[in-house]
Design an enzyme around this catalytic site. Structure first.
Site, mmCIF file in Angstrom:
data_model
loop_
_atom_site.group_PDB
_atom_site.id
_atom_site.type_symbol
_atom_site.label_atom_id
_atom_site.label_comp_id
_atom_site.label_asym_id
_atom_site.label_seq_id
_atom_site.Cartn_x
_atom_site.Cartn_y
_atom_site.Cartn_z
ATOM 1 N N LEU A 99 0.879 -1.173 0.000
ATOM 2 C CA LEU A 99 0.000 0.000 0.000
ATOM 3 C C LEU A 99 0.913 1.219 0.000
ATOM 4 O O LEU A 99 1.973 1.196 0.639
ATOM 5 C CB LEU A 99 -0.854 0.028 1.270
ATOM 6 C CG LEU A 99 -2.054 -0.912 1.363
ATOM 7 C CD1 LEU A 99 -2.717 -0.787 2.733
ATOM 8 C CD2 LEU A 99 -3.066 -0.623 0.273
ATOM 9 N N ASP A 100 0.482 2.293 -0.658
ATOM 10 C CA ASP A 100 1.279 3.528 -0.663
ATOM 11 C C ASP A 100 1.393 4.089 0.750
ATOM 12 O O ASP A 100 0.567 3.796 1.614
ATOM 13 C CB ASP A 100 0.610 4.582 -1.551
ATOM 14 C CG ASP A 100 0.564 4.151 -3.007
ATOM 15 O OD1 ASP A 100 1.380 3.292 -3.393
ATOM 16 O OD2 ASP A 100 -0.292 4.669 -3.740
ATOM 17 N N ILE A 101 2.378 4.949 0.938
ATOM 18 C CA ILE A 101 2.615 5.497 2.284
ATOM 19 C C ILE A 101 1.390 6.263 2.814
ATOM 20 O O ILE A 101 1.097 6.224 4.007
ATOM 21 C CB ILE A 101 3.897 6.369 2.317
ATOM 22 C CG1 ILE A 101 4.238 6.728 3.755
ATOM 23 C CG2 ILE A 101 3.782 7.616 1.438
ATOM 24 C CD1 ILE A 101 5.692 6.963 4.022
ATOM 25 N N LYS A 183 -4.605 5.312 -8.041
ATOM 26 C CA LYS A 183 -4.336 6.746 -8.251
ATOM 27 C C LYS A 183 -4.183 7.047 -9.744
ATOM 28 O O LYS A 183 -4.738 8.011 -10.265
ATOM 29 C CB LYS A 183 -3.064 7.164 -7.508
ATOM 30 C CG LYS A 183 -3.267 7.192 -5.997
ATOM 31 C CD LYS A 183 -1.987 7.575 -5.303
ATOM 32 C CE LYS A 183 -2.172 7.500 -3.803
ATOM 33 N NZ LYS A 183 -0.918 7.343 -3.102
#
Ligand code: URA
Length: 232
Positions: A99-101, A183
């Protein structure tokens, strides 16, 4: 521990598969063929097809990832999900599907590389469920584009599902996990993600008793469901 459980924990297959191996007579305990799945194993040497097994139990955790934590193993500057586990876990577990930060929600961590590979592969179609908030409501035409596939870096995304939850929040279900995929998909339809939270990986649902940063070991039932999951 029972012999069938021991075999399953050392990666020889599901409980049913290892019972089949035991019946076939290819499992030896201290050099003697053993056909009893319930045989108790403590310090004995167990081998399958003559290969001695090394007992390293598989570990499985789910974590509620907060914002600001990297889902990598090590980083020189930023705290990682593995750092949150440290001190508890002597064996190296890895994050399955990053997962992205700035994303939150369900992280799966394990040292079972074969299962991790199976879950990540788009071929096995483990659906990953996300709650995605966007800057502007999606039109039916945009939803249709997202669901049928948009071009990212020259490659079409695989079909996915998008369902409205409320005004600006949607459930998006993907079977692949490309870098910044959601995104980029929202950019492709001229929108922007403002929050992204993973709720589920295949049959595994984020336990709503876990607060951000908290984690727990998976139950045997959850591990079995992950191992035996098939695309419906
Ligand atoms: N897609 C993204 O863009 N980010 C995530 O963290 C997960 C899916």
């Amino acid at each position: 521990m029972r012999l069938d459980k021991y075999l399953s924990h050392t990666g020889q297959g599901t409980r049913n598969q290892v019972r089949h191996l035991i019946k076939q007579g290819v499992v030896e305990v201290d050099g003697i063929v053993c056909k009893q799945a319930a045989r108790h194993i403590t310090n004995e040497v167990v081998s399958v097809y003559g290969e001695r097994l090394k007992y390293e139990p598989f570990l499985y955790y789910m974590m509620h990832k907060p914002k600001g934590i990297l889902s990598a193993s090590k980083d020189a500057k930023l705290p990682t999900a593995i750092d949150l586990l440290q001190g508890v876990n002597p064996l190296p577990v890895h994050v399955v599907g990053r997962l992205d930060i700035d994303s939150t929600g369900l992280l799966l961590l394990t040292n079972n590389g074969a299962l991790a590979h199976k879950i990540i592969s788009p071929k096995t179609k483990y659906p990953k469920h996300y709650h995605v908030s966007v800057r502007e409501p999606l039109t039916p035409a945009q939803i249709n584009r997202l669901e049928t596939g948009v071009e990212l870096d020259g490659i079409m995304t695989k079909p996915c599902q998008v369902r409205a939850i409320d005004g600006l929040t949607y459930e998006v279900i993907l079977i692949e996990g490309r870098y910044h995929q959601i995104k980029k998909m929202m950019h492709a339809v001229a929108n922007e993600v403002t929050a992204l939270h993973r709720t589920r990986i295949g049959p595994l649902v984020l336990d709503d008793a876990l607060l951000p940063r908290e984690y727990r070991a998976l139950t045997e039932e959850e591990v079995l469901q992950l191992q035996t999951f098939h695309d419906a």
